[in-house]
Design a protein around this motif. Structure first.
Motif, PDB file in Angstrom:
ATOM      1  N   UNK A 126       0.824  -1.216   0.000  1.00 21.37           N
ATOM      2  CA  UNK A 126       0.000   0.000   0.000  1.00 21.37           C
ATOM      3  C   UNK A 126       0.853   1.258   0.000  1.00 21.37           C
ATOM      4  N   UNK A 127       2.101   1.145   0.430  1.00 20.82           N
ATOM      5  CA  UNK A 127       2.986   2.304   0.465  1.00 20.82           C
ATOM      6  C   UNK A 127       3.688   2.581  -0.842  1.00 20.82           C
ATOM      7  N   UNK A 128       3.418   1.793  -1.873  1.00 21.17           N
ATOM      8  CA  UNK A 128       4.042   2.029  -3.175  1.00 21.17           C
ATOM      9  C   UNK A 128       3.602   3.389  -3.710  1.00 21.17           C
ATOM     10  N   UNK A 129       4.471   4.071  -4.443  1.00 20.56           N
ATOM     11  CA  UNK A 129       4.101   5.387  -4.974  1.00 20.56           C
ATOM     12  C   UNK A 129       3.187   5.280  -6.188  1.00 20.56           C
ATOM     13  N   UNK A 130       2.556   6.388  -6.514  1.00 24.47           N
ATOM     14  CA  UNK A 130       1.829   6.499  -7.779  1.00 24.47           C
ATOM     15  C   UNK A 130       2.877   6.834  -8.838  1.00 24.47           C
ATOM     16  N   UNK A 131       2.863   6.109  -9.930  1.00 25.87           N
ATOM     17  CA  UNK A 131       3.801   6.350 -11.025  1.00 25.87           C
ATOM     18  C   UNK A 131       3.000   6.919 -12.188  1.00 25.87           C
ATOM     19  N   UNK A 132       3.409   8.089 -12.674  1.00 25.55           N
ATOM     20  CA  UNK A 132       2.732   8.725 -13.800  1.00 25.55           C
ATOM     21  C   UNK A 132       3.685   8.825 -14.983  1.00 25.55           C
ATOM     22  N   UNK A 133       3.161   8.569 -16.170  1.00 29.02           N
ATOM     23  CA  UNK A 133       3.924   8.742 -17.402  1.00 29.02           C
ATOM     24  C   UNK A 133       3.118   9.647 -18.324  1.00 29.02           C
ATOM     25  N   UNK A 134       3.316  10.965 -18.214  1.00 28.04           N
ATOM     26  CA  UNK A 134       2.527  11.897 -19.022  1.00 28.04           C
ATOM     27  C   UNK A 134       2.676  11.668 -20.522  1.00 28.04           C
ATOM     28  N   UNK A 135       3.827  11.196 -20.967  1.00 25.19           N
ATOM     29  CA  UNK A 135       4.035  10.985 -22.406  1.00 25.19           C
ATOM     30  C   UNK A 135       3.105   9.914 -22.971  1.00 25.19           C
ATOM     31  N   UNK A 136       2.749   8.927 -22.146  1.00 21.85           N
ATOM     32  CA  UNK A 136       1.842   7.881 -22.627  1.00 21.85           C
ATOM     33  C   UNK A 136       0.459   7.981 -21.985  1.00 21.85           C
ATOM     34  N   UNK A 137       0.208   9.093 -21.238  1.00 26.71           N
ATOM     35  CA  UNK A 137      -1.106   9.338 -20.622  1.00 26.71           C
ATOM     36  C   UNK A 137      -1.520   8.167 -19.727  1.00 26.71           C
ATOM     37  N   UNK A 138      -0.589   7.720 -18.890  1.00 25.53           N
ATOM     38  CA  UNK A 138      -0.802   6.536 -18.056  1.00 25.53           C
ATOM     39  C   UNK A 138      -0.386   6.809 -16.611  1.00 25.53           C
ATOM     40  N   UNK A 139      -1.087   6.182 -15.685  1.00 23.52           N
ATOM     41  CA  UNK A 139      -0.631   6.155 -14.288  1.00 23.52           C
ATOM     42  C   UNK A 139      -0.817   4.750 -13.744  1.00 23.52           C
ATOM     43  N   UNK A 140      -0.021   4.412 -12.753  1.00 24.69           N
ATOM     44  CA  UNK A 140      -0.104   3.112 -12.086  1.00 24.69           C
ATOM     45  C   UNK A 140      -0.024   3.378 -10.588  1.00 24.69           C
ATOM     46  N   UNK A 141      -0.930   2.765  -9.837  1.00 25.26           N
ATOM     47  CA  UNK A 141      -0.905   2.949  -8.381  1.00 25.26           C
ATOM     48  C   UNK A 141      -1.433   1.694  -7.699  1.00 25.26           C
ATOM     49  N   UNK A 173      -3.817  -0.592  -5.601  1.00 27.44           N
ATOM     50  CA  UNK A 173      -5.263  -0.624  -5.386  1.00 27.44           C
ATOM     51  C   UNK A 173      -5.596  -1.982  -4.800  1.00 27.44           C
ATOM     52  N   UNK A 174      -6.084  -1.988  -3.569  1.00 32.51           N
ATOM     53  CA  UNK A 174      -6.351  -3.264  -2.900  1.00 32.51           C
ATOM     54  C   UNK A 174      -5.060  -4.053  -2.777  1.00 32.51           C
ATOM     55  N   UNK A 175      -5.088  -5.307  -3.181  1.00 37.86           N
ATOM     56  CA  UNK A 175      -3.895  -6.159  -3.126  1.00 37.86           C
ATOM     57  C   UNK A 175      -3.167  -6.193  -4.467  1.00 37.86           C
ATOM     58  N   UNK A 176      -3.572  -5.340  -5.409  1.00 39.53           N
ATOM     59  CA  UNK A 176      -2.955  -5.325  -6.734  1.00 39.53           C
ATOM     60  C   UNK A 176      -2.647  -3.916  -7.194  1.00 39.53           C
ATOM     61  N   UNK A 177      -2.732  -3.712  -8.494  1.00 38.39           N
ATOM     62  CA  UNK A 177      -2.440  -2.409  -9.082  1.00 38.39           C
ATOM     63  C   UNK A 177      -3.619  -1.909  -9.897  1.00 38.39           C
ATOM     64  N   UNK A 178      -3.742  -0.579  -9.984  1.00 42.10           N
ATOM     65  CA  UNK A 178      -4.658   0.069 -10.908  1.00 42.10           C
ATOM     66  C   UNK A 178      -3.808   0.723 -11.982  1.00 42.10           C
ATOM     67  N   UNK A 179      -4.161   0.481 -13.233  1.00 45.00           N
ATOM     68  CA  UNK A 179      -3.478   1.118 -14.364  1.00 45.00           C
ATOM     69  C   UNK A 179      -4.508   2.002 -15.045  1.00 45.00           C
ATOM     70  N   UNK A 180      -4.281   3.310 -15.015  1.00 46.43           N
ATOM     71  CA  UNK A 180      -5.209   4.267 -15.608  1.00 46.43           C
ATOM     72  C   UNK A 180      -4.687   4.774 -16.931  1.00 46.43           C
ATOM     73  N   UNK A 181      -5.581   4.937 -17.892  1.00 43.62           N
ATOM     74  CA  UNK A 181      -5.226   5.362 -19.246  1.00 43.62           C
ATOM     75  C   UNK A 181      -6.087   6.552 -19.652  1.00 43.62           C
ATOM     76  N   UNK A 182      -5.432   7.655 -19.988  1.00 48.13           N
ATOM     77  CA  UNK A 182      -6.132   8.867 -20.403  1.00 48.13           C
ATOM     78  C   UNK A 182      -5.952   9.110 -21.890  1.00 48.13           C
ATOM     79  N   UNK A 183      -6.940   9.741 -22.506  1.00 45.72           N
ATOM     80  CA  UNK A 183      -6.799  10.216 -23.877  1.00 45.72           C
ATOM     81  C   UNK A 183      -6.251  11.640 -23.817  1.00 45.72           C
ATOM     82  N   UNK A 184      -5.459  12.044 -24.807  1.00 41.89           N
ATOM     83  CA  UNK A 184      -4.923  13.413 -24.788  1.00 41.89           C
ATOM     84  C   UNK A 184      -6.011  14.480 -24.716  1.00 41.89           C
ATOM     85  N   UNK A 185      -7.159  14.253 -25.328  1.00 39.53           N
ATOM     86  CA  UNK A 185      -8.289  15.191 -25.305  1.00 39.53           C
ATOM     87  C   UNK A 185      -9.468  14.511 -24.619  1.00 39.53           C
ATOM     88  N   UNK A 186      -9.352  14.272 -23.329  1.00 42.13           N
ATOM     89  CA  UNK A 186     -10.375  13.536 -22.582  1.00 42.13           C
ATOM     90  C   UNK A 186     -11.637  14.377 -22.376  1.00 42.13           C
TER      91      UNK A 186
END
Length: 86
Positions: free
Chosen positions: A47-62, A64-77
């Motif tokens: 749970x103490x892992x950091x949020x990792x953001x990659x603005x170039x690919x519009x992605x974040x990873x954090x 969530x529970x016992x696993x990870x959440x991978x979020x994906x954004x569109x450039x014009x959301x």
């Protein structure tokens, strides 16, 4: 009740705009529609892992529970809940 301060830090996240509006402050922050996926449990993830953001690919990873959440954004959301975030 009013509190005098030289500086105020608004840490309300996606509710920051709504909080600012209560005192007449315009905060250019808007929640956006996006896709995300959740992994299954991963024993290595803490749970103490950091949020990792990659603005170039519009992605974040954090964590969530016992696993990870991978979020994906569109450039014009698309804006989400312009009338206010619940």
């Amino acid at each position: 009740r009013a509190v005098a301060a030289e500086r105020v830090v608004n840490c309300a996240g996606m509710w920051a705009r709504q909080l600012g509006e209560r005192d007449g402050v315009c905060i250019p922050n808007q929640a956006a529609e996006h896709y995300y996926l959740l992994t299954g449990p991963m024993p290595e993830v803490g749970r103490g892992w950091p949020v990792v953001e990659d603005p170039a690919s519009h992605t974040y990873i954090r964590p969530e529970g016992a696993g990870l959440m991978v979020g994906l954004f569109e450039p014009e959301a698309a804006a989400w809940r312009v009338d206010g975030v619940p």
